[in-house]
Design an enzyme around this catalytic site. Structure first.
Site, PDB file in Angstrom:
ATOM      1  N   GLY A 194       0.817  -1.205   0.000  1.00 28.10           N
ATOM      2  CA  GLY A 194       0.000   0.000   0.000  1.00 28.10           C
ATOM      3  C   GLY A 194       0.850   1.254   0.000  1.00 28.10           C
ATOM      4  O   GLY A 194       2.021   1.230  -0.380  1.00 28.10           O
TER       5      GLY A 194
ATOM      6  N   HIS B 142       2.383   5.057  -4.837  1.00 30.96           N
ATOM      7  CA  HIS B 142       2.904   6.273  -5.456  1.00 30.96           C
ATOM      8  C   HIS B 142       3.115   5.998  -6.944  1.00 30.96           C
ATOM      9  O   HIS B 142       2.663   4.959  -7.460  1.00 30.96           O
ATOM     10  CB  HIS B 142       4.201   6.714  -4.770  1.00 30.96           C
ATOM     11  CG  HIS B 142       5.217   5.615  -4.616  1.00 30.96           C
ATOM     12  ND1 HIS B 142       5.828   4.988  -5.682  1.00 30.96           N
ATOM     13  CD2 HIS B 142       5.730   5.019  -3.503  1.00 30.96           C
ATOM     14  CE1 HIS B 142       6.667   4.082  -5.242  1.00 30.96           C
ATOM     15  NE2 HIS B 142       6.634   4.059  -3.929  1.00 30.96           N
ATOM     16  N   GLU B 143       3.771   6.917  -7.630  1.00 34.31           N
ATOM     17  CA  GLU B 143       3.920   6.788  -9.086  1.00 34.31           C
ATOM     18  C   GLU B 143       4.735   5.552  -9.482  1.00 34.31           C
ATOM     19  O   GLU B 143       4.568   5.032 -10.576  1.00 34.31           O
ATOM     20  CB  GLU B 143       4.552   8.053  -9.659  1.00 34.31           C
ATOM     21  CG  GLU B 143       3.626   9.264  -9.603  1.00 34.31           C
ATOM     22  CD  GLU B 143       4.275  10.515 -10.179  1.00 34.31           C
ATOM     23  OE1 GLU B 143       5.326  10.382 -10.841  1.00 34.31           O
ATOM     24  OE2 GLU B 143       3.732  11.610  -9.978  1.00 34.31           O
TER      25      GLU B 143
ATOM     26  N   HIS C 266       4.477   2.591  -8.021  1.00 40.82           N
ATOM     27  CA  HIS C 266       3.482   1.524  -8.072  1.00 40.82           C
ATOM     28  C   HIS C 266       2.571   1.682  -9.291  1.00 40.82           C
ATOM     29  O   HIS C 266       2.199   0.696  -9.931  1.00 40.82           O
ATOM     30  CB  HIS C 266       2.626   1.543  -6.804  1.00 40.82           C
ATOM     31  CG  HIS C 266       3.386   1.291  -5.545  1.00 40.82           C
ATOM     32  ND1 HIS C 266       3.633   2.276  -4.620  1.00 40.82           N
ATOM     33  CD2 HIS C 266       3.963   0.165  -5.058  1.00 40.82           C
ATOM     34  CE1 HIS C 266       4.306   1.768  -3.606  1.00 40.82           C
ATOM     35  NE2 HIS C 266       4.531   0.493  -3.846  1.00 40.82           N
TER      36      HIS C 266
ATOM     37  N   ASP D 235      13.836  -2.434  -5.345  1.00 42.94           N
ATOM     38  CA  ASP D 235      14.117  -3.489  -4.369  1.00 42.94           C
ATOM     39  C   ASP D 235      14.814  -4.640  -5.100  1.00 42.94           C
ATOM     40  O   ASP D 235      14.252  -5.722  -5.279  1.00 42.94           O
ATOM     41  CB  ASP D 235      12.816  -3.958  -3.724  1.00 42.94           C
ATOM     42  CG  ASP D 235      12.158  -2.855  -2.902  1.00 42.94           C
ATOM     43  OD1 ASP D 235      12.724  -2.470  -1.872  1.00 42.94           O
ATOM     44  OD2 ASP D 235      11.087  -2.373  -3.325  1.00 42.94           O
TER      45      ASP D 235
ATOM     46  N   ARG E 122       8.411   5.320   1.983  1.00 43.42           N
ATOM     47  CA  ARG E 122       9.044   5.878   3.177  1.00 43.42           C
ATOM     48  C   ARG E 122       9.581   7.290   2.949  1.00 43.42           C
ATOM     49  O   ARG E 122      10.002   7.937   3.920  1.00 43.42           O
ATOM     50  CB  ARG E 122      10.167   4.952   3.653  1.00 43.42           C
ATOM     51  CG  ARG E 122       9.652   3.628   4.253  1.00 43.42           C
ATOM     52  CD  ARG E 122      10.784   2.781   4.790  1.00 43.42           C
ATOM     53  NE  ARG E 122      10.296   1.652   5.572  1.00 43.42           N
ATOM     54  CZ  ARG E 122      10.113   0.428   5.092  1.00 43.42           C
ATOM     55  NH1 ARG E 122      10.386   0.164   3.816  1.00 43.42           N
ATOM     56  NH2 ARG E 122       9.666  -0.538   5.862  1.00 43.42           N
TER      57      ARG E 122
END
Length: 275
Positions: free
Chosen positions: A26, A29-30, A32, A148, A185
């Site tokens: 969740g 942001h852009e 995702h 990641d 974050r």
């Protein structure tokens, strides 16, 4: 777009093929949104895109930000709808883990390096929830961001070693105009910390520009940038092969960095060509 919150509801949803899944915690942001757009592009108008939203407790250490991690479901659903998502799976902790798991995925030796040195047990938690989500959503392809990168590499290894019939699709890191990699974050950073965080991208790009001079020059250039901002505390800076093994000779490589900016921990990486 349909919102499901139980495994039974998810299983009852029509399994339109091809099916793509994008797994998130969740706070979309852009970055995702780019994953969801790529998923829609790959399955086409007649396929289905599934978004999972679950803040996974197994991948957080006892002193990490599980309780603080942003939950923004209404905004997440708006982004999902705008990107053409067909099905959202947003289970509760009790729904996904009705009992404390006694069997989890062992992620292998790579999980003890880099992020694993700083966050022991993190990747066992990640791979366990990814395995569950792959089982529950039964996708033809699953898309993960290159930000990641170690996670992406381990997910590829898991699906290969366990003969999972799913295509793992990497999607390039999405950045702000000044180079800061998008992260949920980032919202923890104040104005000063956000400016300081830009040193991570400067270090990576300095290293990439030094690639023609070999690995030692790459690391030296990156370290020089990082040392210019001593308030940013480096967890690691590493140069690895694309599979995160040791660098062997000229060719493609990956530089990875993790650091604490104030109380916020950020990671980033970049592809580098070594001469």
């Amino acid at each position: 777009m349909r919102l499901t919150q139980t495994k039974a509801e998810l299983r009852a949803a029509a399994a339109v093929r091809p099916r793509a899944v994008v797994m998130t915690m969740g706070a979309l942001h852009e970055g995702h949104a780019a994953l969801l757009a790529e998923a829609r592009e790959r399955v086409g108008p007649d396929g289905s895109v599934v978004l999972t939203i679950f803040v996974n407790p197994l991948q957080f250490g006892p002193s990490e930000d599980f309780d603080r991690y942003p939950r923004t479901l209404a905004n997440d659903l708006a982004i999902a709808k705008a990107e053409g998502v067909d099905l959202v799976f947003n289970p509760s902790r009790d729904e996904l883990y009705p009992n404390e798991p006694s069997i989890t995925v062992h992620p292998g030796p790579l999980a003890d390096e880099l992020e694993g040195m700083v966050r022991p047990g993190h990747f066992a938690g990640v791979l366990t929830v990814v395995a569950k989500m792959l089982h529950l959503t039964a996708p033809d392809l699953a898309l993960f961001g290159e930000k990641d990168y170690q996670q992406l590499t381990l997910i590829r290894e898991m699906t290969c070693d366990l003969d999972w019939d799913v295509d793992i699709v990497p999607v390039p890191t999405v950045r702000e105009a000044d180079g800061l990699a998008l992260s949920s974050r980032n919202r923890y950073l104040d104005e000063t910390e956000r400016d300081e965080a830009l040193v991570l991208y400067r270090a990576l790009t300095a290293g990439a520009k030094a690639g023609m001079n070999g690995p030692d020059a790459v690391l030296a250039a990156a370290h020089a940038e990082l040392e210019a901002v001593p308030s940013v505390k480096i967890d690691y800076l590493a140069l690895r092969a694309p599979d995160l093994g040791p660098v062997i000779g000229p060719g493609e490589a990956r530089m990875l960095v993790a650091a604490r900016v104030g109380t916020t921990r950020l990671i980033d990486n970049i592809s580098i060509t070594l001469r």
